[in-house]
Motif scaffolding. Structure first.
Motif, PDB file in Angstrom:
ATOM      1  N   ILE A 109      33.900  14.366 -48.642  1.00 29.31           N
ATOM      2  CA  ILE A 109      32.837  14.734 -49.622  1.00 29.31           C
ATOM      3  C   ILE A 109      33.604  13.668 -50.718  1.00 29.31           C
ATOM      4  N   ALA A 110      34.809  13.456 -50.922  1.00 33.76           N
ATOM      5  CA  ALA A 110      35.312  12.509 -52.114  1.00 33.76           C
ATOM      6  C   ALA A 110      34.718  11.048 -51.766  1.00 33.76           C
ATOM      7  N   ASP A 111      34.503  10.469 -50.554  1.00 35.86           N
ATOM      8  CA  ASP A 111      33.991   9.459 -50.228  1.00 35.86           C
ATOM      9  C   ASP A 111      32.714   9.170 -50.664  1.00 35.86           C
ATOM     10  N   MET A 112      31.982  10.368 -50.148  1.00 33.43           N
ATOM     11  CA  MET A 112      30.315  10.392 -50.744  1.00 33.43           C
ATOM     12  C   MET A 112      30.045  10.464 -52.193  1.00 33.43           C
ATOM     13  N   GLU A 113      31.241  11.177 -52.968  1.00 34.17           N
ATOM     14  CA  GLU A 113      30.828  11.282 -54.239  1.00 34.17           C
ATOM     15  C   GLU A 113      31.036   9.748 -54.972  1.00 34.17           C
ATOM     16  N   VAL A 114      32.053   8.914 -54.449  1.00 36.67           N
ATOM     17  CA  VAL A 114      31.986   7.796 -54.904  1.00 36.67           C
ATOM     18  C   VAL A 114      30.970   6.790 -54.737  1.00 36.67           C
ATOM     19  N   LYS A 115      30.307   7.051 -53.415  1.00 34.80           N
ATOM     20  CA  LYS A 115      28.988   6.349 -53.444  1.00 34.80           C
ATOM     21  C   LYS A 115      27.900   6.571 -54.400  1.00 34.80           C
ATOM     22  N   PHE A 116      27.596   7.919 -54.458  1.00 28.23           N
ATOM     23  CA  PHE A 116      26.867   8.542 -55.667  1.00 28.23           C
ATOM     24  C   PHE A 116      27.137   8.085 -57.028  1.00 28.23           C
ATOM     25  N   GLN A 117      28.426   8.093 -57.307  1.00 30.09           N
ATOM     26  CA  GLN A 117      28.775   7.572 -58.906  1.00 30.09           C
ATOM     27  C   GLN A 117      28.660   6.108 -58.849  1.00 30.09           C
ATOM     28  N   GLU A 118      28.566   5.383 -57.958  1.00 31.43           N
ATOM     29  CA  GLU A 118      28.564   4.099 -57.902  1.00 31.43           C
ATOM     30  C   GLU A 118      27.028   3.781 -58.324  1.00 31.43           C
ATOM     31  N   LYS A 119      26.007   4.701 -57.726  1.00 33.85           N
ATOM     32  CA  LYS A 119      24.543   4.480 -57.968  1.00 33.85           C
ATOM     33  C   LYS A 119      24.413   4.901 -59.408  1.00 33.85           C
ATOM     34  N   PHE A 120      25.052   6.005 -60.076  1.00 29.61           N
ATOM     35  CA  PHE A 120      24.793   6.666 -61.309  1.00 29.61           C
ATOM     36  C   PHE A 120      25.198   5.643 -62.496  1.00 29.61           C
ATOM     37  N   GLY A 121      26.216   4.727 -61.954  1.00 29.06           N
ATOM     38  CA  GLY A 121      26.672   3.567 -62.899  1.00 29.06           C
ATOM     39  C   GLY A 121      26.865   4.382 -64.284  1.00 29.06           C
ATOM     40  N   ASP A 122      26.499   3.635 -65.367  1.00 24.70           N
ATOM     41  CA  ASP A 122      26.931   4.179 -66.753  1.00 24.70           C
ATOM     42  C   ASP A 122      25.666   4.859 -67.409  1.00 24.70           C
ATOM     43  N   PHE A 123      24.981   5.158 -66.467  1.00 24.92           N
ATOM     44  CA  PHE A 123      23.782   5.865 -67.140  1.00 24.92           C
ATOM     45  C   PHE A 123      22.664   5.274 -67.801  1.00 24.92           C
ATOM     46  N   SER A 124      22.637   3.812 -68.022  1.00 21.75           N
ATOM     47  CA  SER A 124      21.912   3.107 -68.490  1.00 21.75           C
ATOM     48  C   SER A 124      20.476   2.799 -67.794  1.00 21.75           C
ATOM     49  N   GLN A 125      20.235   3.180 -66.647  1.00 25.46           N
ATOM     50  CA  GLN A 125      19.065   3.152 -65.820  1.00 25.46           C
ATOM     51  C   GLN A 125      18.708   3.969 -64.741  1.00 25.46           C
ATOM     52  N   TYR A 126      17.874   4.391 -64.449  1.00 28.29           N
ATOM     53  CA  TYR A 126      17.726   5.397 -63.410  1.00 28.29           C
ATOM     54  C   TYR A 126      17.711   4.613 -61.918  1.00 28.29           C
ATOM     55  N   ASP A 127      18.307   5.551 -61.066  1.00 29.73           N
ATOM     56  CA  ASP A 127      18.596   5.235 -59.929  1.00 29.73           C
ATOM     57  C   ASP A 127      18.115   6.481 -58.915  1.00 29.73           C
ATOM     58  N   ALA A 128      17.671   6.176 -57.602  1.00 34.53           N
ATOM     59  CA  ALA A 128      16.742   7.074 -56.745  1.00 34.53           C
ATOM     60  C   ALA A 128      17.848   8.275 -56.550  1.00 34.53           C
ATOM     61  N   PHE A 129      19.160   8.046 -56.521  1.00 32.96           N
ATOM     62  CA  PHE A 129      20.318   9.122 -56.300  1.00 32.96           C
ATOM     63  C   PHE A 129      20.275  10.111 -57.346  1.00 32.96           C
ATOM     64  N   MET A 130      19.712   9.752 -58.597  1.00 33.45           N
ATOM     65  CA  MET A 130      19.692  10.812 -59.626  1.00 33.45           C
ATOM     66  C   MET A 130      18.605  11.863 -59.286  1.00 33.45           C
ATOM     67  N   ASP A 131      17.637  11.643 -58.412  1.00 32.86           N
ATOM     68  CA  ASP A 131      16.558  12.614 -57.957  1.00 32.86           C
ATOM     69  C   ASP A 131      17.238  13.655 -57.385  1.00 32.86           C
ATOM     70  N   TYR A 132      18.852  13.662 -57.146  1.00 38.36           N
ATOM     71  CA  TYR A 132      19.149  14.788 -56.561  1.00 38.36           C
ATOM     72  C   TYR A 132      19.949  15.639 -57.820  1.00 38.36           C
ATOM     73  N   ASN A 133      18.981  16.554 -58.469  1.00 37.88           N
ATOM     74  CA  ASN A 133      19.675  17.135 -59.546  1.00 37.88           C
ATOM     75  C   ASN A 133      19.053  18.491 -59.538  1.00 37.88           C
ATOM     76  N   MET A 134      19.606  19.093 -60.554  1.00 35.81           N
ATOM     77  CA  MET A 134      19.207  20.510 -61.078  1.00 35.81           C
ATOM     78  C   MET A 134      18.900  20.608 -62.386  1.00 35.81           C
ATOM     79  N   GLY A 135      17.486  21.077 -62.475  1.00 43.64           N
ATOM     80  CA  GLY A 135      16.856  21.158 -63.779  1.00 43.64           C
ATOM     81  C   GLY A 135      16.677  22.592 -64.430  1.00 43.64           C
TER      82      GLY A 135
END
Length: 407
Positions: A109-135
């Motif tokens: 789980i920790a390994d996958m969290e790192v991969k996701f957070q690399e996608k999120f970056g500094d939240f300056s742009q939208y990435d496909a992995f941000m589509d996994y969310n709770m509204g």
């Protein structure tokens, strides 16, 4: 009236009062994530969102259990001295769990969290992995944005339209790969003229959870998922579960969205494809990995339960289809699923009618994400194993069910 069938269907009516996280009792009642550090998730939820922690019998405290670490909270609901909430009505569940002894494959789980957070970056742009969310709907985003700004929490602010009306979203990373999207039609602490514009409709306000909580309380409105191919989950959600599709669009930039309402639900589910992300790890790569673990571990309807199935929503409904009906289809179509008999306390059991056990099915859709089905049942498997929310089964902390397999 057939009394045997009556008692079989009754558990879904009273389940909310007995099982934590089912407080709404109808439709989508919670979102659960597998997390490497659920305590940090719980701390974030209770710090930045109006939520309350949950406790499970058999645990040392709200976070530490013999077989797991957990961070379970639920949204607060508006109450008054004259009108307290009904028993068991705990609001919408936001649950994080680390079933420590459950298998997870080569990537933790920790390994996958790192991969996701690399996608999120500094939240300056939208990435496909941000589509996994709770509204979650907020009546006003200002108080939440101020907290994020004061504590240096990165967030992405978006403006978008639905039905000709302007709406706003703020996305933030609570912990691990958990993204919370706060949605509203009101914000004043940010300059909306400089906010990033999302040309895609992030929510359809049709047949939605419109009985909004008051003040700064939050209302669950939408679950979002990324998918690698448009339409890939239609069989699971539309054909098998009987969900209703309320919106579908393919935009000029190739992005697609499909929005559905699961049985008995006012909380929507969206499926997005075509958003940009880097090629080093794609949405398809994520799906393939999770499904490969399901393939190795979830070997039958009563054996095998990996950590990735802990990424799930719960759907509560009291009519049809039944667990028996969906299990038959899951088996025939090769879906990964698991029957469980729910453990309840002796005091709770003694107050219920004879033979009134409770059952659930956890199933993975085509992407590998899980769904906890709290449906009526007729004839569950005779060898159905028990399961507790603290990750235990007959085999103790291994939590695999009626199994001789070693993972």
């Amino acid at each position: 009236i057939n009394m045997e069938l009556f008692w079989r269907f009754l558990p879904l009516v009273v389940l909310p009062a007995l099982v934590h996280g089912q407080g709404m009792g109808q439709g989508i009642s919670k979102h659960t994530w597998a997390a490497s550090d659920p305590i940090s998730c719980s701390n974030w939820f209770t710090t930045y969102l109006p939520t309350e922690e949950e406790f499970h019998p058999g645990c040392e405290d709200n976070n530490h259990c013999p077989c797991a670490t957990q961070g379970r909270v639920h949204t607060k609901k508006h109450t008054t001295d004259k009108q307290p909430p009904p028993p068991g009505n705990m609001g919408f569940g936001l649950h994080s769990i680390n079933c420590t002894f459950h298998p997870y494959g080569e990537l933790s789980i920790a390994d996958m969290e790192v991969k996701f957070q690399e996608k999120f970056g500094d939240f300056s742009q939208y990435d496909a992995f941000m589509d996994y969310n709770m509204g979650l709907w907020a009546n006003n985003l200002d108080s939440f944005v101020k907290k994020f700004q004061e504590d240096g929490i990165p967030f992405l602010a978006l403006k978008w339209e639905s039905g000709g009306k302007q709406y706003y979203s703020v996305l933030a990373n609570a912990c691990g790969y958990i993204i919370i999207e706060l949605m509203s039609d009101t914000i004043s602490v940010l300059d909306t003229n400089t906010m990033m514009e999302d040309p895609h409709q992030r929510m359809s306000f049709s047949h939605w959870n419109s009985e909004l909580e008051t003040g700064d309380y939050l209302t669950p409105v939408r679950v979002s998922r990324a998918i690698s191919k448009a339409g890939m989950v239609d069989n699971f959600y539309l054909n098998i579960l009987g969900s209703q599709q309320i919106f579908q669009e393919t935009y000029e930039d190739g992005v697609t969205v499909q929005e559905i309402i699961p049985p008995n639900s006012l909380v929507h589910v969206q499926f997005w494809s075509g958003r940009p992300t880097s090629e080093d790890f794609t949405i398809a790569d994520y799906e393939n990995y999770v499904n490969s673990v399901h393939e190795d571990v979830m070997v039958s309807g009563v054996c095998g339960f990996d950590q990735w199935i802990d990424n799930h929503i719960a759907i509560d409904q009291h009519t049809s289809p039944t667990l028996d009906e969906v299990a038959e289809i899951f088996e025939a179509d090769g879906y990964y699923y698991h029957w469980w008999k729910i453990e309840i306390g002796e005091e709770e059991r003694s107050s219920q009618p004879p033979g009134r056990d409770m059952y659930q099915i956890y199933a993975a859709d085509e992407t590998g994400w899980g769904v906890q089905l709290d449906f009526p049942f007729i004839n569950p498997p005779a060898d159905c194993p028990t399961y507790a929310a603290t990750c235990q089964s007959e085999d103790g902390c291994l939590g695999q069910g009626n199994c001789k397999a070693e993972f």
